[in-house]
Design a protein around this motif. Structure first.
Motif, mmCIF file in Angstrom:
data_model
loop_
_atom_site.group_PDB
_atom_site.id
_atom_site.type_symbol
_atom_site.label_atom_id
_atom_site.label_comp_id
_atom_site.label_asym_id
_atom_site.label_seq_id
_atom_site.Cartn_x
_atom_site.Cartn_y
_atom_site.Cartn_z
ATOM 1 N N MET A 1 0.857 -1.129 0.002
ATOM 2 C CA MET A 1 0.115 -0.009 -0.118
ATOM 3 C C MET A 1 0.708 1.185 0.071
ATOM 4 S SD MET A 1 -2.615 -1.704 2.689
ATOM 5 C CE MET A 1 -4.042 -0.262 2.669
ATOM 6 N N GLY A 2 2.081 1.383 0.958
ATOM 7 C CA GLY A 2 2.905 2.384 1.009
ATOM 8 C C GLY A 2 3.608 2.838 -0.498
ATOM 9 N N ARG A 3 3.657 1.740 -1.327
ATOM 10 C CA ARG A 3 4.440 2.080 -2.544
ATOM 11 C C ARG A 3 3.790 3.078 -3.254
ATOM 12 N NH1 ARG A 3 5.586 -2.732 -5.956
ATOM 13 N NH2 ARG A 3 6.845 -3.567 -4.020
ATOM 14 N N THR A 4 2.337 3.038 -3.445
ATOM 15 C CA THR A 4 1.662 3.997 -4.029
ATOM 16 C C THR A 4 0.974 5.074 -3.208
ATOM 17 O OG1 THR A 4 -0.343 2.358 -3.971
ATOM 18 C CG2 THR A 4 1.106 2.269 -5.984
ATOM 19 N N MET A 5 0.766 4.745 -1.995
ATOM 20 C CA MET A 5 0.027 5.846 -1.199
ATOM 21 C C MET A 5 1.047 6.507 -0.335
ATOM 22 S SD MET A 5 -3.423 3.865 0.260
ATOM 23 C CE MET A 5 -4.035 2.630 -0.457
ATOM 24 N N ASN A 6 0.565 7.887 0.196
ATOM 25 C CA ASN A 6 1.464 8.418 0.813
ATOM 26 C C ASN A 6 1.017 8.258 2.340
ATOM 27 O OD1 ASN A 6 2.832 10.234 2.762
ATOM 28 N ND2 ASN A 6 2.584 11.914 1.234
ATOM 29 N N LEU A 7 1.595 7.452 3.218
ATOM 30 C CA LEU A 7 1.400 6.698 4.544
ATOM 31 C C LEU A 7 1.803 7.959 5.577
ATOM 32 C CD1 LEU A 7 1.713 3.196 4.170
ATOM 33 C CD2 LEU A 7 -0.135 4.599 3.595
ATOM 34 N N SER A 8 2.243 8.919 5.334
ATOM 35 C CA SER A 8 2.710 10.101 6.553
ATOM 36 C C SER A 8 1.796 10.152 7.342
ATOM 37 C CB SER A 8 3.204 11.205 5.669
ATOM 38 O OG SER A 8 2.374 11.802 5.015
ATOM 39 N N ALA A 9 0.421 10.137 7.074
ATOM 40 C CA ALA A 9 -0.507 10.330 8.230
ATOM 41 C C ALA A 9 -0.635 9.361 9.397
ATOM 42 C CB ALA A 9 -1.866 10.293 7.641
#
Length: 1176
Positions: free
Chosen positions: A790-798
């Motif tokens: 998931m992290g490869r395509t979404m920004n998980l900084s939240a």
């Protein structure tokens, strides 16, 4: 009586096997005496009898003494008979029988070889040519099995006689004899060539055409049989060939143009007076034999010397083109075949390994050829209308080869070629083969050129082709349908705008093809091609068929129902359904769909695959004409097709479901549970990867977007992850393979990206799973892998806790969890470089304990991020990596090297020189890291770095001479990778590199040490890994740079390897098997030396008290050696070598070896033709 005398000698054969040995000897004695009798009939019968007996004798290898005794008896008598020159026919028969014996049982007659030689040599000067010829044949059989001394005696004799040159007639015979020996045992004559060639060159200049012919035949056999020894003489031999291929002293070619005009005038008036009798007549002119022999010799040179290609185009090609006007048909055919051999050598190599690696080097010959095309066409196009069928066929086969080698090269010459094509198709006197050759040339021409160039000529080309469709001979019909199918694409190419009006030609094309499509009583191939051709007509011209269209489609429906034609019809319907003309298929869909659905139950795999493709295109383009019932009939068949037993069929079936979900969402609610169950089973299979996995991911995304299915996001998620969540509990029956975790994680990420509203909840769930002490390690692994995907395509900084959660996992007791966490950190960073990369670099610097895991994360970042994103961080990463490149732990160094190599690809022009600078650094560890980094910059696809690499890879390869053993080992691994993936990088450097490579194949005594283990002493060879790497490189070079190797030098090292350690012997056995197919003649020359180590391996005995592994190891070695033996036995003429014959008989007589050999032969029979070792 006559009939009886013929049958009597034949019955001797079976008798030999039945009676006692002494009786056979008596029979033979009587036959020999009768053969010398005065009665002709008795002589004939006896000689037939003797031949029969010889052919029935058991071969020496069976260990029967009878054969040896009988042969000795016969031989003494025969040599006597040959020596007495009274009756020529006795002599001829005796020579014949002797040849028979030598070819079958030469080794058995060992003790007679010298007396046979002294009996045969005088026959070479016999007044009768027939005797000389048979003596030469017998000598040819003798040299295969005789000892070195006898061979030398023979060559010395021939050389001495050649120098004497007593008469032209005997000199011819001696040259013929040398050619004969070279053809039979070329590998033995090599060492004498230095003395032989100057003599033959000298005789080429004697005014005697027959002598010259024999000289060129001798040269041809040297070129084919002694490639290494002839090498220095090639320019000289080629010069002679070129001089004599134009040698036609009695014919004037110069003024052909004028002659033609004159001939027109003199045809009516009988001006030419008759030749007077004593003038030269054409029948005495045998200069054509010289030209033919020169052409054949050139063909041998061209086909064996790829390295001289550019010279051939400079010197040879123009001469050949100028000789296309040759007046002798047979010679002309040979000149064409030289040119075809030249074109075949020019063809860029087709293997996958070179396809992506076309360096500029191959283009030079192609450009040279392109420049000569006009003169080739000029020389040929007139001949396409000649009476002679043979010369027309020659022209067409040459033009066909030309169009295949250089697609597009004839575009400007179509107007010159069309009249010739039409002439050969329409000419009544053309044989059927002539027409087939013309059609197949036209097919290649149409396939390899742009449609526009043919448009002006369609009017003249089409009628004769259509006429051929109606031909009564099925092969012509079949070829004509193939051409028509291609013509349809040319007349109206749908992919681009085109001004040519195709409509007037439909009435020519359609009826002829329709007639063949309707016929039921024709050849299978014609049926299939008629279906394909009609499919193409409807695809390209369906809008011009008006009322003919529907009846034709109805025929297709009939052909679908027939088992023999159904596969071809499915393919044709797929084509029609994909036509941009939107052909109306409604009338046949109702009946057609259930038939197609029934094909999914059939066993024929090709039919299933083609049917799925057809259904897919029908659903895409005709969804509004499909009734739900039709689709249901197909859905019922699908569960059975989705299984891990056939991934490809599963993939195509799932792709079809995806299309259905996108185009016909209403049907998806009908997707039965059983289909989904099968798909989930597939996701959890260890075999799932690549295309099938992508297909499943696409399907899940399409499915969740239809919003109609019984299974929404949460239900799908539950089904996907259930086996992993339940695996911790007591009742779990399934444990999943590691691969399945990756597959599930990819599916989870795909579903989340399709439903962004659901994603945050899923993310939180995974983070809780990782934090919870109750979670099993399987659940944690899945959570990290899913976060990674998931992290490869979404920004998980939240997700604020992520970093701490991951770093905590680095201390987990489970290795799987650690590596999954490291993978997650890398991939999450890809999705958000700005936040995560600096954090990761800081951690690598400050946390020596976690370094290895963090470096793996960094490797993920460098491999998966786009170059632009990485550019700002390159300097920091580079500096950090170089801090660690001297690490003592090899695993860490390898990861650092991979990071460095992949980072270099981001900015090659700046970073590659920096790597090069590091080569001179002090520590061997740092050097080995740099060399391994270079290995990771080499890929089998073209890349921007290639040109830079090519210019400096030589500097990196200098490390093959490094003082440190480990650096040399990684340098060999890098060299092997280059030779395997991108041979063009190293081809030009081989002369410099090979000596260092070969020196690594030697056993180094100083690297072997003794280790005491308790009471035992154990020897350890530290050089083994390097030697193994060197032999692996040698193997790879066989596949990619064979033409750059001196194969004899190469074989020296293979020979050493055959006596080396277990691992290396295993490798060299495989190399030997490969060499037997790639360069059989070189292997033949070395056979004696290669067989010894094989024999030693096959006959070793393991000590009685050895451990089980030792027995298994020896067995594996023996099997591998036996495979090499089996490969050697496939070389033509190998069984004539005495060493091989002896070894074969040893194998047959030893039960253990014999059974092993038989089992190997069974294995090879069931394997595909080429077995190669994968060293990548």
């Amino acid at each position: 009586m006559g009939q009886f005398t013929h049958r009597a000698p034949e019955s001797l054969g079976p008798l030999v096997g039945k009676v006692k040995e002494y009786q056979v000897e008596t029979i033979v004695d009587t036959l020999c005496t009768n053969m010398l009798s005065d009665k002709e009939q008795l002589r004939d019968i006896s000689s037939i009898g003797l031949k029969t007996v010889i052919s029935e004798l058991p071969p020496a290898s069976t260990g029967s003494t009878m054969t040896a005794n009988v042969c000795k008896k016969i031989t003494a008598q025969l040599t006597g008979a040959i020596g007495k020159q009274e009756d020529i026919s006795v002599q001829l028969e005796a020579l014949d029988i002797l040849s028979d014996m030598l070819s079958r049982l030469g080794g058995t007659l060992y003790s007679f070889h010298s007396s046979i030689l002294s009996c045969l040599l005088p026959q070479l000067t016999s007044p009768r040519l027939a005797v000389r010829k048979r003596a030469i044949v017998a000598l040819g059989h003798l040299v295969l099995t005789c000892s070195g001394n006898i061979f030398s005696e023979l060559t010395e004799h021939l050389l001495a006689e050649l120098k004497k040159n007593e008469s032209t007639s005997t000199t011819r015979t001696y040259i013929q004899c040398i050619a004969g020996i070279s053809r039979q045992a070329g590998h033995r004559i090599g060492e004498h060539l230095e003395k032989i060639i100057p003599l033959i060159v000298q005789y080429c200049n004697v005014e005697d055409d027959e002598l010259r012919e024999y000289c060129f035949q001798a040269f041809e056999s040297f070129v084919r049989r002694c490639p290494k020894e002839i090498d220095p003489h090639i320019p000289n031999v080629m010069g002679l060939c070129l001089k004599y291929i134009t040698f036609d002293p009695n014919y004037n070619y110069d003024n052909e143009e004028e002659e033609e005009e004159e001939r027109m005038e003199t045809e009516n008036g009988e001006d030419e007076e008759q030749e007077s009798d004593d003038e030269y007549s054409d029948d005495d002119d045998i200069s054509w034999k010289v030209r033919r022999a020169a052409a054949k010799c050139l063909e041998a040179i061209v086909s064996s010397r790829h390295d001289l290609l550019q010279d051939f185009y400079k010197t040879l090609s123009p001469v050949l083109i100028s000789r296309f006007k040759e007046r002798e048909e047979n010679v002309k055919a040979d000149i064409f075949s030289v040119y075809i051999a030249l074109l075949k050598q020019t063809l860029p190599s087709q293997s996958w390994r070179h396809a992506s690696d076309a360096s500029g080097k191959d283009d030079v010959p192609l450009t040279m050829l392109q420049n000569q095309v006009p003169s080739i066409v000029k020389a040929l196009h007139k001949q396409l209308k000649e009476k002679s069928i043979k010369s027309r066929q020659g022209c067409f086969s040459m033009l066909t080869e030309l169009a295949s080698v250089l697609p597009g090269c004839l575009a400007d010459h179509i107007p010159a070629l069309v009249p010739g094509i039409v002439f050969s198709l329409a000419d009544k006197s053309s044989s059927s083969n002539m027409r087939i050759d013309t059609l197949s040339f036209l097919h290649v021409l149409l396939c390899n050129h742009q449609p526009e160039v043919f448009h002006p000529h369609i009017k003249s080309l089409l009628p004769p082709v259509v006429a051929c469709i109606g031909d009564s001979f099925y092969k012509i019909t079949s070829e004509a349908l193939l051409v028509t199918q291609q013509l349809v694409k040319v007349i109206r190419p749908l992919g681009k705008s085109c001004t040519f009006d195709a409509k007037p030609y439909v009435k020519d094309l359609f009826p002829g093809t329709l007639k063949r499509l309707k016929a039921a009583d024709i050849d299978q191939e014609v049926k299939e091609r008629a279906i394909s051709c009609m499919g193409q007509i409807i695809y390209n011209l369906g809008d011009h068929l008006s009322t003919d269209l529907q009846p034709t489609l109805k025929i297709f429906l009939e052909r679908l129902k027939n088992e023999i034609t159904r596969l071809t019809t499915v393919k044709a319907l797929t084509l029609i359904a994909s036509s941009p003309l939107k052909i109306d298929l409604r009338p046949i869909l109702g009946d057609g769909f259930p038939i197609l659905a029934s094909f999914l139950r059939k066993n024929q795999r090709a039919l299933k695959l083609s049917t799925l493709t057809a259904l897919d295109i029908l659903v895409k383009n005709y969804s509004d004409s499909l009734k739900p019932a039709m689709i249901e009939s197909v859905l019922m068949e699908l569960p059975a097709l989705i299984s891990e037993n056939d991934m490809h069929v599963s993939q195509v079936a799932i792709t079809f479901l995806t299309t259905l979900a996108k185009v016909h969402p209403s049907c998806i609610s009908k997707i039965s549970g059983s289909i989904l169950t099968e798909i989930f089973q597939l996701v959890h299979s260890p075999l799932l990867q690549g295309g099938a996995l992508t297909a499943i991911i696409d399907f899940f995304q399409a499915l969740v977007l239809t919003k109609t299915a019984a299974m929404g996001y949460s239900e799908l998620m539950k089904q996907l992850t259930a086996p992993i969540y339940s695996s911790g509990s007591a009742g779990a029956s399934v444990t999943l393979h590691k691969q399945a975790y990756y597959s599930v994680a990819k599916c989870v990420a795909a579903l989340s990206s399709a439903c962004p509203r659901e994603a945050p909840g899923t993310l939180n769930q995974f983070i809780q799973d990782v934090k919870s002490p109750k979670s099993s390690s399987a659940v944690k692994v899945l959570a990290f892998l899913s976060l990674a995907e998931m992290g490869r395509t979404m920004n998980l900084s939240a997700q604020k806790e992520l970093k701490t959660v991951i770093l905590e996992a680095f201390t987990s007791p489970s290795e799987e969890v650690k590596s999954a966490a490291s993978y997650a950190l890398g991939n999450i960073s890809v999705g958000n470089l700005k936040e995560y990369l600096p954090f990761m670099l800081k951690e690598i610097g400050s946390q020596p304990k976690r370094q290895y895991l963090l470096l793996h994360s960094l490797k993920e970042v460098i491999s998966s991020s786009p170059a632009d994103g990485l550019k700002p961080y390159v300097e920091d990463i580079w500096a950090l990596l170089f801090k660690h490149c001297e690490c003592t732990e090899e695993g860490t160094r390898n990861v650092v090297a991979e990071c460095l190599g992949k980072l270099t690809l981001v900015n090659p022009s700046e970073l590659l020189p920096r790597l090069k600078k590091q080569l001179s650094s002090g520590s061997p560890h740092a050097r080995s890291t740099v060399v391994t980094a270079v290995k990771f910059t080499i890929a089998d696809q073209p890349q921007p770095i290639d040109a830079l690499l090519k210019s400096c890879i030589g500097d990196f390869l200098k490390t093959l001479e490094d003082s440190d053993l480990n650096v040399r080992r990684v340098a060999l691994a890098m060299f092997n990778s280059a030779a395997h993936n991108k041979p063009s990088l190293i081809r030009e450097l081989l002369n410099a590199v090979l000596p260092s490579l070969y020196s690594e194949t030697k056993v180094r005594r100083e690297l072997i040490r003794e280790v005491e283990m308790g009471p035992f002493k154990h020897t350890v060879d530290d050089g083994l890994d390097v030697r193994k790497a060197a032999f692996e490189c040698m193997y790879t070079l066989l596949e990619s740079c064979l033409d750059r190797l001196d194969i004899y030098e190469y074989l020296n090292h293979v020979e050493d390897g055959l006596k080396d350690h277990y691992d290396i012997r295993m490798l060299t056995f495989i190399m030997l098997a490969r060499l037997s197919t790639l360069c059989p003649s070189a292997v033949l020359q070395r056979l004696e030396r290669l067989i010894e180590p094989l024999r030693a391996t096959c006959s070793t005995k393991v000590k009685a008290g050895s451990v089980k592994q030792e027995f298994e190891k020896q067995d594996e070695l023996k099997r591998s050696a036996m495979r090499a033996v089996a490969a050697l036995l496939t070389i033509p003429e190998v069984e004539k070598s005495p060493a091989m014959a002896e070894f074969s008989s040893q194998i047959r007589s030893n039960p253990e070896m014999a059974s092993l050999f038989e089992s190997i032969q069974k294995d090879t029979a069931s394997l595909p033709a080429t077995e190669s070792m994968d060293t990548s």
